[in-house]
Design a protein around this motif. Sequence first.
Motif, PDB file in Angstrom:
ATOM      1  N   MET A   1       0.691  -1.177   0.023  1.00 44.20           N
ATOM      2  CA  MET A   1       0.040  -0.091  -0.044  1.00 44.20           C
ATOM      3  C   MET A   1       0.848   1.242  -0.031  1.00 44.20           C
ATOM      4  SD  MET A   1      -2.839   1.266   2.949  1.00 44.20           S
ATOM      5  CE  MET A   1      -3.741  -0.182   2.689  1.00 44.20           C
ATOM      6  N   ARG A   2       0.357   2.304  -0.585  1.00 42.90           N
ATOM      7  CA  ARG A   2       1.187   3.817  -0.652  1.00 42.90           C
ATOM      8  C   ARG A   2       0.804   4.337   0.349  1.00 42.90           C
ATOM      9  NH1 ARG A   2       3.678   4.514  -5.987  1.00 42.90           N
ATOM     10  NH2 ARG A   2       3.698   6.829  -5.056  1.00 42.90           N
ATOM     11  N   GLY A   3       1.394   5.296   0.835  1.00 41.00           N
ATOM     12  CA  GLY A   3       1.059   6.278   1.956  1.00 41.00           C
ATOM     13  C   GLY A   3      -0.230   6.967   1.799  1.00 41.00           C
TER      14      GLY A   3
ATOM     15  N   ARG B   1      -5.861   7.994   3.145  1.00 43.98           N
ATOM     16  CA  ARG B   1      -7.362   8.023   2.619  1.00 43.98           C
ATOM     17  C   ARG B   1      -8.091   7.066   4.002  1.00 43.98           C
ATOM     18  NH1 ARG B   1     -11.140   5.030   0.634  1.00 43.98           N
ATOM     19  NH2 ARG B   1      -9.620   3.394   0.239  1.00 43.98           N
ATOM     20  N   LEU B   2      -7.561   6.011   4.120  1.00 43.81           N
ATOM     21  CA  LEU B   2      -8.225   4.833   4.955  1.00 43.81           C
ATOM     22  C   LEU B   2      -8.300   5.554   6.515  1.00 43.81           C
ATOM     23  CD1 LEU B   2      -6.733   1.665   3.690  1.00 43.81           C
ATOM     24  CD2 LEU B   2      -9.201   2.536   3.225  1.00 43.81           C
ATOM     25  N   ILE B   3      -7.094   6.214   7.014  1.00 42.97           N
ATOM     26  CA  ILE B   3      -7.004   6.883   8.203  1.00 42.97           C
ATOM     27  C   ILE B   3      -8.096   7.944   8.279  1.00 42.97           C
ATOM     28  CG2 ILE B   3      -5.664   8.071   9.732  1.00 42.97           C
ATOM     29  CD1 ILE B   3      -3.228   6.583   8.917  1.00 42.97           C
ATOM     30  N   ARG B   4      -8.442   8.924   7.271  1.00 46.29           N
ATOM     31  CA  ARG B   4      -9.334   9.829   7.487  1.00 46.29           C
ATOM     32  C   ARG B   4     -10.615   9.139   7.532  1.00 46.29           C
ATOM     33  NH1 ARG B   4      -6.543  13.671   9.767  1.00 46.29           N
ATOM     34  NH2 ARG B   4      -5.229  14.893   8.310  1.00 46.29           N
TER      35      ARG B   4
ATOM     36  N   ALA C   1     -12.336  11.352  15.487  1.00 49.03           N
ATOM     37  CA  ALA C   1     -10.630  11.819  15.963  1.00 49.03           C
ATOM     38  C   ALA C   1     -10.017  12.486  14.828  1.00 49.03           C
ATOM     39  CB  ALA C   1     -10.032  10.546  16.161  1.00 49.03           C
ATOM     40  N   SER C   2      -9.000  13.362  15.032  1.00 49.22           N
ATOM     41  CA  SER C   2      -8.485  13.980  13.954  1.00 49.22           C
ATOM     42  C   SER C   2      -6.883  14.268  14.382  1.00 49.22           C
ATOM     43  CB  SER C   2      -9.061  15.258  14.024  1.00 49.22           C
ATOM     44  OG  SER C   2      -8.600  16.122  12.847  1.00 49.22           O
ATOM     45  N   ALA C   3      -6.099  13.390  13.732  1.00 52.85           N
ATOM     46  CA  ALA C   3      -4.753  13.861  13.835  1.00 52.85           C
ATOM     47  C   ALA C   3      -4.210  14.636  12.751  1.00 52.85           C
ATOM     48  CB  ALA C   3      -4.038  12.276  13.533  1.00 52.85           C
ATOM     49  N   ALA C   4      -3.101  15.198  12.926  1.00 51.85           N
ATOM     50  CA  ALA C   4      -2.369  16.009  11.922  1.00 51.85           C
ATOM     51  C   ALA C   4      -1.486  14.941  11.193  1.00 51.85           C
ATOM     52  CB  ALA C   4      -1.376  16.987  12.619  1.00 51.85           C
ATOM     53  N   ILE C   5      -1.568  14.892   9.989  1.00 51.75           N
ATOM     54  CA  ILE C   5      -0.941  13.849   8.963  1.00 51.75           C
ATOM     55  C   ILE C   5       0.141  14.751   8.127  1.00 51.75           C
ATOM     56  CG2 ILE C   5      -1.342  12.021   7.240  1.00 51.75           C
ATOM     57  CD1 ILE C   5      -3.644  11.452   8.414  1.00 51.75           C
ATOM     58  N   VAL C   6       1.308  14.175   8.126  1.00 61.82           N
ATOM     59  CA  VAL C   6       2.331  14.712   7.387  1.00 61.82           C
ATOM     60  C   VAL C   6       2.911  13.701   6.347  1.00 61.82           C
ATOM     61  CG1 VAL C   6       4.751  15.586   7.078  1.00 61.82           C
ATOM     62  CG2 VAL C   6       3.202  16.258   9.090  1.00 61.82           C
ATOM     63  N   SER C   7       2.561  14.080   5.178  1.00 62.28           N
ATOM     64  CA  SER C   7       2.981  12.934   3.947  1.00 62.28           C
ATOM     65  C   SER C   7       4.509  13.119   3.619  1.00 62.28           C
ATOM     66  CB  SER C   7       2.197  13.200   2.658  1.00 62.28           C
ATOM     67  OG  SER C   7       2.708  12.338   1.668  1.00 62.28           O
TER      68      SER C   7
ATOM     69  N   PHE D   1       4.681  16.225  -5.496  1.00 60.65           N
ATOM     70  CA  PHE D   1       3.709  15.456  -5.059  1.00 60.65           C
ATOM     71  C   PHE D   1       2.796  16.381  -3.802  1.00 60.65           C
ATOM     72  CE2 PHE D   1       2.197  12.452  -1.558  1.00 60.65           C
ATOM     73  CZ  PHE D   1       1.437  11.490  -2.356  1.00 60.65           C
ATOM     74  N   ARG D   2       1.552  15.767  -4.123  1.00 58.87           N
ATOM     75  CA  ARG D   2       0.587  16.432  -2.939  1.00 58.87           C
ATOM     76  C   ARG D   2      -0.461  15.349  -2.406  1.00 58.87           C
ATOM     77  NH1 ARG D   2       3.781  19.522  -2.997  1.00 58.87           N
ATOM     78  NH2 ARG D   2       3.958  21.795  -2.858  1.00 58.87           N
ATOM     79  N   CYS D   3      -0.679  15.121  -1.338  1.00 56.18           N
ATOM     80  CA  CYS D   3      -1.333  14.040  -0.971  1.00 56.18           C
ATOM     81  C   CYS D   3      -2.670  14.530  -0.340  1.00 56.18           C
ATOM     82  CB  CYS D   3      -0.599  13.369   0.174  1.00 56.18           C
ATOM     83  SG  CYS D   3      -1.581  12.069   1.110  1.00 56.18           S
ATOM     84  N   GLU D   4      -3.763  14.110  -0.912  1.00 54.51           N
ATOM     85  CA  GLU D   4      -4.982  14.388  -0.336  1.00 54.51           C
ATOM     86  C   GLU D   4      -5.446  13.853   1.016  1.00 54.51           C
ATOM     87  OE1 GLU D   4      -9.785  14.012  -1.648  1.00 54.51           O
ATOM     88  OE2 GLU D   4      -8.177  13.411  -3.072  1.00 54.51           O
ATOM     89  N   GLY D   5      -5.946  14.804   1.945  1.00 50.50           N
ATOM     90  CA  GLY D   5      -6.059  14.477   3.441  1.00 50.50           C
ATOM     91  C   GLY D   5      -4.973  14.561   4.159  1.00 50.50           C
ATOM     92  N   ALA D   6      -3.794  15.085   3.667  1.00 49.10           N
ATOM     93  CA  ALA D   6      -2.498  15.180   4.650  1.00 49.10           C
ATOM     94  C   ALA D   6      -2.585  16.875   5.072  1.00 49.10           C
ATOM     95  CB  ALA D   6      -1.328  14.672   4.145  1.00 49.10           C
TER      96      ALA D   6
END
Length: 333
Positions: A281-283, A288-291, A299-305, A312-317
């Motif tokens: 699985m990719r990050g 996506r699954l965590i969100r 819950a709501s964590a700060a996510i850094v990709s 690169f841009r990660c949706e949800g990060a």
Amino acid sequence: DSCVQEALQFLTALGALYRIDAGNAVVTPACENLNSLLILAYCTKMAGKQPAVELEVDLPTAPLWVMVDASLLRQVMLNLLSNAMRLTQAGFVRLRCKEQRTLADGKVEVFIEVADSGPGLPPERLAQLTKRYGLSVGGVGLGLHVISRMLLCLGSELQAASPYSEPGRSRGADEGPGVALSFVLCVERAAPKEVQEVVQANATALPEQLRVLVADDVSLNRRMLRMSFKHICPEWQVVEAATAEEAVELTRAASTAGEPFGLICIDEEFAPGVSGSVELMRGSEAVRLIREHERKTQASAAIVSITGHALFRCEGANAVWGKPLPSPRDGTM
């Protein structure tokens, strides 16, 4: 690009040498976590290693706070590591640091070594090791001379051993005789007050207690991030995951247990297993699954990709860190 890098290294070495020769090299000791300084230098150069080379780190488990000129020491380490990564085709490159003894005046002796299984050096070349333009393997012969002069400014001296051998370790058929370059720093331990001031300065506006998840397939990257976060705030709890799947499972389990992560740092690309047959699985899919899980649990964590791709841009990060990673010391992290 390699020509540009060689030119920049030459100009940097030449400028440093001129400053030292002119007596303009100013040594400014400051409170530093030696572990963090060494591991960050190591990770900066690890991209230059050959595919068949294993990277090894042997550092004290506890932070080693000392008074040292970080700029000079960083230049020394980057040069030594760059040489080892560039010349070693197979086997290993190892960074080792250990506290040797505490002197009567309270100072501590710290042994630092960069060893490899590269082509090594015959006795006649070892004798030319630190002479100006005396030893060049794919360079201009200034690097180790400048490094030896920098170490003199730090009150130390460069030592070399080749061939390099270690008790209990067998040498592979494709490994060279190797070389070990080392030096001993005699430095003052940082006072508890100075350590606390550095820690507090880096922890401004950050929570004192935080659960952090670090997900990366490279153990050295995970260790670097762990040490960086511990540098920012020693009380933070850091959990590691080697795959994106494991990161998702740990996040769900932590949420179920009522101890969710406040910060999640996850690499985008995870290397397949030894067989290469398993597609991991990719990050970004893990994010996506965590969100998706967070929407169910509130819950709501700060996510850094984390990625090596500039665009690169990660949706949800919440943020994207490029490689090499930002530093915990200059505010960028």
